[in-house]
Design a protein around this motif. Structure first.
Motif, PDB file in Angstrom:
ATOM      1  N   ALA A 144       0.838  -1.206   0.000  1.00 14.16           N
ATOM      2  CA  ALA A 144       0.000   0.000   0.000  1.00 14.16           C
ATOM      3  C   ALA A 144       0.874   1.258   0.000  1.00 14.16           C
ATOM      4  CB  ALA A 144      -0.930  -0.002   1.207  1.00 14.16           C
ATOM      5  N   CYS A 145       1.952   1.264   0.781  1.00 10.94           N
ATOM      6  CA  CYS A 145       2.868   2.415   0.810  1.00 10.94           C
ATOM      7  C   CYS A 145       3.519   2.629  -0.549  1.00 10.94           C
ATOM      8  CB  CYS A 145       3.933   2.232   1.883  1.00 10.94           C
ATOM      9  SG  CYS A 145       3.309   2.422   3.562  1.00 10.94           S
ATOM     10  N   ARG A 146       3.955   1.544  -1.178  1.00 11.79           N
ATOM     11  CA  ARG A 146       4.565   1.654  -2.507  1.00 11.79           C
ATOM     12  C   ARG A 146       3.565   2.184  -3.531  1.00 11.79           C
ATOM     13  NH1 ARG A 146       9.509  -0.645  -2.714  1.00 11.79           N
ATOM     14  NH2 ARG A 146      10.055  -2.002  -0.978  1.00 11.79           N
ATOM     15  N   THR A 147       2.328   1.724  -3.459  1.00 10.35           N
ATOM     16  CA  THR A 147       1.291   2.191  -4.376  1.00 10.35           C
ATOM     17  C   THR A 147       1.027   3.676  -4.169  1.00 10.35           C
ATOM     18  OG1 THR A 147       0.275   0.000  -4.439  1.00 10.35           O
ATOM     19  CG2 THR A 147      -1.107   1.855  -5.101  1.00 10.35           C
ATOM     20  N   MET A 148       0.911   4.112  -2.907  1.00  8.21           N
ATOM     21  CA  MET A 148       0.698   5.534  -2.618  1.00  8.21           C
ATOM     22  C   MET A 148       1.869   6.363  -3.122  1.00  8.21           C
ATOM     23  SD  MET A 148      -1.251   5.601   1.112  1.00  8.21           S
ATOM     24  CE  MET A 148       0.141   6.339   1.855  1.00  8.21           C
ATOM     25  N   TRP A 149       3.097   5.889  -2.898  1.00  9.12           N
ATOM     26  CA  TRP A 149       4.296   6.612  -3.329  1.00  9.12           C
ATOM     27  C   TRP A 149       4.299   6.759  -4.849  1.00  9.12           C
ATOM     28  CZ3 TRP A 149       8.591   4.787  -6.151  1.00  9.12           C
ATOM     29  CH2 TRP A 149       9.651   5.675  -6.223  1.00  9.12           C
ATOM     30  N   LYS A 150       3.975   5.688  -5.561  1.00 14.60           N
ATOM     31  CA  LYS A 150       3.913   5.757  -7.028  1.00 14.60           C
ATOM     32  C   LYS A 150       2.833   6.744  -7.475  1.00 14.60           C
ATOM     33  CE  LYS A 150       5.570   1.074  -7.905  1.00 14.60           C
ATOM     34  NZ  LYS A 150       5.202  -0.284  -8.325  1.00 14.60           N
ATOM     35  N   ASN A 151       1.679   6.710  -6.821  1.00 17.96           N
ATOM     36  CA  ASN A 151       0.594   7.621  -7.193  1.00 17.96           C
ATOM     37  C   ASN A 151       0.941   9.077  -6.873  1.00 17.96           C
ATOM     38  OD1 ASN A 151      -1.045   5.605  -8.208  1.00 17.96           O
ATOM     39  ND2 ASN A 151      -2.106   5.283  -6.272  1.00 17.96           N
ATOM     40  N   ILE A 152       1.605   9.306  -5.749  1.00 22.00           N
ATOM     41  CA  ILE A 152       2.011  10.668  -5.386  1.00 22.00           C
ATOM     42  C   ILE A 152       2.969  11.223  -6.423  1.00 22.00           C
ATOM     43  CG2 ILE A 152       3.398  12.003  -3.740  1.00 22.00           C
ATOM     44  CD1 ILE A 152       2.074  10.275  -1.512  1.00 22.00           C
ATOM     45  N   HIS A 153       3.993  10.447  -6.755  1.00 19.62           N
ATOM     46  CA  HIS A 153       5.008  10.953  -7.692  1.00 19.62           C
ATOM     47  C   HIS A 153       4.588  10.800  -9.147  1.00 19.62           C
ATOM     48  CE1 HIS A 153       7.747  12.177  -4.616  1.00 19.62           C
ATOM     49  NE2 HIS A 153       7.548  11.031  -4.005  1.00 19.62           N
ATOM     50  N   GLY A 154       3.500  10.087  -9.403  1.00 18.45           N
ATOM     51  CA  GLY A 154       2.929  10.026 -10.739  1.00 18.45           C
ATOM     52  C   GLY A 154       1.960  11.173 -10.977  1.00 18.45           C
ATOM     53  N   SER A 155       1.716  11.956  -9.945  1.00 18.86           N
ATOM     54  CA  SER A 155       0.804  13.103 -10.045  1.00 18.86           C
ATOM     55  C   SER A 155       1.633  14.377 -10.207  1.00 18.86           C
ATOM     56  CB  SER A 155      -0.054  13.188  -8.777  1.00 18.86           C
ATOM     57  OG  SER A 155       0.745  13.588  -7.681  1.00 18.86           O
ATOM     58  N   ASN A 156       1.037  15.504  -9.901  1.00 14.22           N
ATOM     59  CA  ASN A 156       1.719  16.793  -9.997  1.00 14.22           C
ATOM     60  C   ASN A 156       2.391  17.208  -8.684  1.00 14.22           C
ATOM     61  OD1 ASN A 156      -0.737  17.221  -8.667  1.00 14.22           O
ATOM     62  ND2 ASN A 156      -0.898  19.312  -9.417  1.00 14.22           N
ATOM     63  N   PHE A 157       2.550  16.279  -7.756  1.00  9.97           N
ATOM     64  CA  PHE A 157       3.134  16.585  -6.447  1.00  9.97           C
ATOM     65  C   PHE A 157       4.503  17.240  -6.567  1.00  9.97           C
ATOM     66  CE2 PHE A 157       5.941  15.369  -2.931  1.00  9.97           C
ATOM     67  CZ  PHE A 157       5.255  15.899  -1.861  1.00  9.97           C
ATOM     68  N   ASP A 164      -7.225  10.983 -12.794  1.00  6.57           N
ATOM     69  CA  ASP A 164      -5.819  11.327 -12.596  1.00  6.57           C
ATOM     70  C   ASP A 164      -5.237  10.849 -11.275  1.00  6.57           C
ATOM     71  OD1 ASP A 164      -5.852  12.679 -15.044  1.00  6.57           O
ATOM     72  OD2 ASP A 164      -6.595  14.505 -14.095  1.00  6.57           O
ATOM     73  N   GLY A 165      -6.023  10.277 -10.401  1.00 12.46           N
ATOM     74  CA  GLY A 165      -5.514   9.887  -9.086  1.00 12.46           C
ATOM     75  C   GLY A 165      -5.398  11.108  -8.193  1.00 12.46           C
ATOM     76  N   TYR A 166      -4.258  11.258  -7.541  1.00 20.08           N
ATOM     77  CA  TYR A 166      -4.052  12.401  -6.654  1.00 20.08           C
ATOM     78  C   TYR A 166      -3.840  13.675  -7.466  1.00 20.08           C
ATOM     79  CZ  TYR A 166      -3.046   8.826  -3.105  1.00 20.08           C
ATOM     80  OH  TYR A 166      -3.118   7.760  -2.265  1.00 20.08           O
ATOM     81  N   VAL A 167      -4.353  14.773  -6.938  1.00 22.08           N
ATOM     82  CA  VAL A 167      -4.143  16.087  -7.531  1.00 22.08           C
ATOM     83  C   VAL A 167      -3.744  17.030  -6.401  1.00 22.08           C
ATOM     84  CG1 VAL A 167      -5.194  17.991  -8.808  1.00 22.08           C
ATOM     85  CG2 VAL A 167      -5.886  15.642  -9.297  1.00 22.08           C
ATOM     86  N   PHE A 168      -2.640  17.724  -6.577  1.00 23.62           N
ATOM     87  CA  PHE A 168      -2.116  18.633  -5.559  1.00 23.62           C
ATOM     88  C   PHE A 168      -2.186  20.065  -6.079  1.00 23.62           C
ATOM     89  CE2 PHE A 168      -0.226  14.544  -4.800  1.00 23.62           C
ATOM     90  CZ  PHE A 168      -0.222  14.419  -3.429  1.00 23.62           C
ATOM     91  N   GLU A 169      -2.489  21.002  -5.174  1.00 24.17           N
ATOM     92  CA  GLU A 169      -2.496  22.428  -5.502  1.00 24.17           C
ATOM     93  C   GLU A 169      -1.818  23.197  -4.383  1.00 24.17           C
ATOM     94  OE1 GLU A 169      -6.408  24.024  -6.179  1.00 24.17           O
ATOM     95  OE2 GLU A 169      -6.997  22.300  -7.419  1.00 24.17           O
ATOM     96  N   ASN A 170      -0.852  24.022  -4.754  1.00 21.47           N
ATOM     97  CA  ASN A 170      -0.263  24.944  -3.789  1.00 21.47           C
ATOM     98  C   ASN A 170      -1.173  26.154  -3.723  1.00 21.47           C
ATOM     99  OD1 ASN A 170       1.766  27.616  -3.838  1.00 21.47           O
ATOM    100  ND2 ASN A 170       2.036  26.181  -2.174  1.00 21.47           N
ATOM    101  N   TRP A 171      -1.802  26.358  -2.565  1.00 21.57           N
ATOM    102  CA  TRP A 171      -2.689  27.501  -2.400  1.00 21.57           C
ATOM    103  C   TRP A 171      -1.902  28.675  -1.843  1.00 21.57           C
ATOM    104  CZ3 TRP A 171      -7.777  25.336   0.154  1.00 21.57           C
ATOM    105  CH2 TRP A 171      -8.472  24.582  -0.798  1.00 21.57           C
TER     106      TRP A 171
END
Length: 176
Positions: A106-119, A146-153
């Motif tokens: 689960a950690c590896r999947t989250m890490w891949k999804n985080i860095h596969g996004s715009n993080f 798209d999975g995770y989406v990050f925005e710097n507010w």
């Protein structure tokens, strides 16, 4: 206007009032170290060029960029898993249980999804805000496509508060 809307407008007004004494300090910090982020506080691009021209030298700006870069590479590197879920009370460190394998996966999947996004493009600006002003806002959403989406507010139009005794932020208002 409903009572709920009135309540939220009153709360936002209080948060703006509470933050007012700090805004001049933050603006000065941005002027000295990251003037390109001044539009977050209502500045305009022409003003940023004038502000940058007033700097004696670029030591503050360069140092801020180096510190922010070091924090990003030291805490959330794209080339290494930087978090791990470990169940409490596991005594045998040499053997992974089925549950530990599932958590590791689960950690590896989250890490891949985080860095596969715009993080990796949004995180540095949030860290830069944290270095300059002492805080930053990274909004996280989940999109079906798209999975995770990050925005710097921008902290210039974001107001935060806590309703808990611990002081942990649990209230965010964003004006846009």
């Amino acid at each position: 206007m409903s009572e709920l809307v009135k309540h939220h407008l009153q709360r936002l007004g209080q948060l703006k009032n509470d933050r007012q004494p700090h805004e001049d300090e933050w603006r000065q910090c941005y002027e000295m170290t990251a003037p390109e982020r001044l539009p977050n506080f209502g500045g305009v691009i022409e003003d940023v060029k004038k502000v940058r021209a007033k700097l004696f030298d670029s030591t503050g700006a360069n140092s801020t960029q180096i510190l922010a870069s070091a924090i990003v590479s030291g805490t959330t590197p794209a080339n290494a898993i930087w978090f791990k879920a470990v169940p409490d009370g596991m005594d045998d460190q040499g053997e992974m249980t089925e549950g530990e394998r599932w958590l590791d996966n689960a950690c590896r999947t989250m890490w891949k999804n985080i860095h596969g996004s715009n993080f990796d493009s949004e995180n540095p600006d949030t860290v830069l805000d944290s270095v300059v002003a002492g805080w930053g806002v990274l909004y996280i959403a989940e999109d079906d496509e798209d999975g995770y989406v990050f925005e710097n507010w921008s902290i210039g139009n974001t107001y935060i508060s806590s309703t808990k005794r611990s002081g942990i932020i649990d209230t965010v208002y964003r004006c846009h």
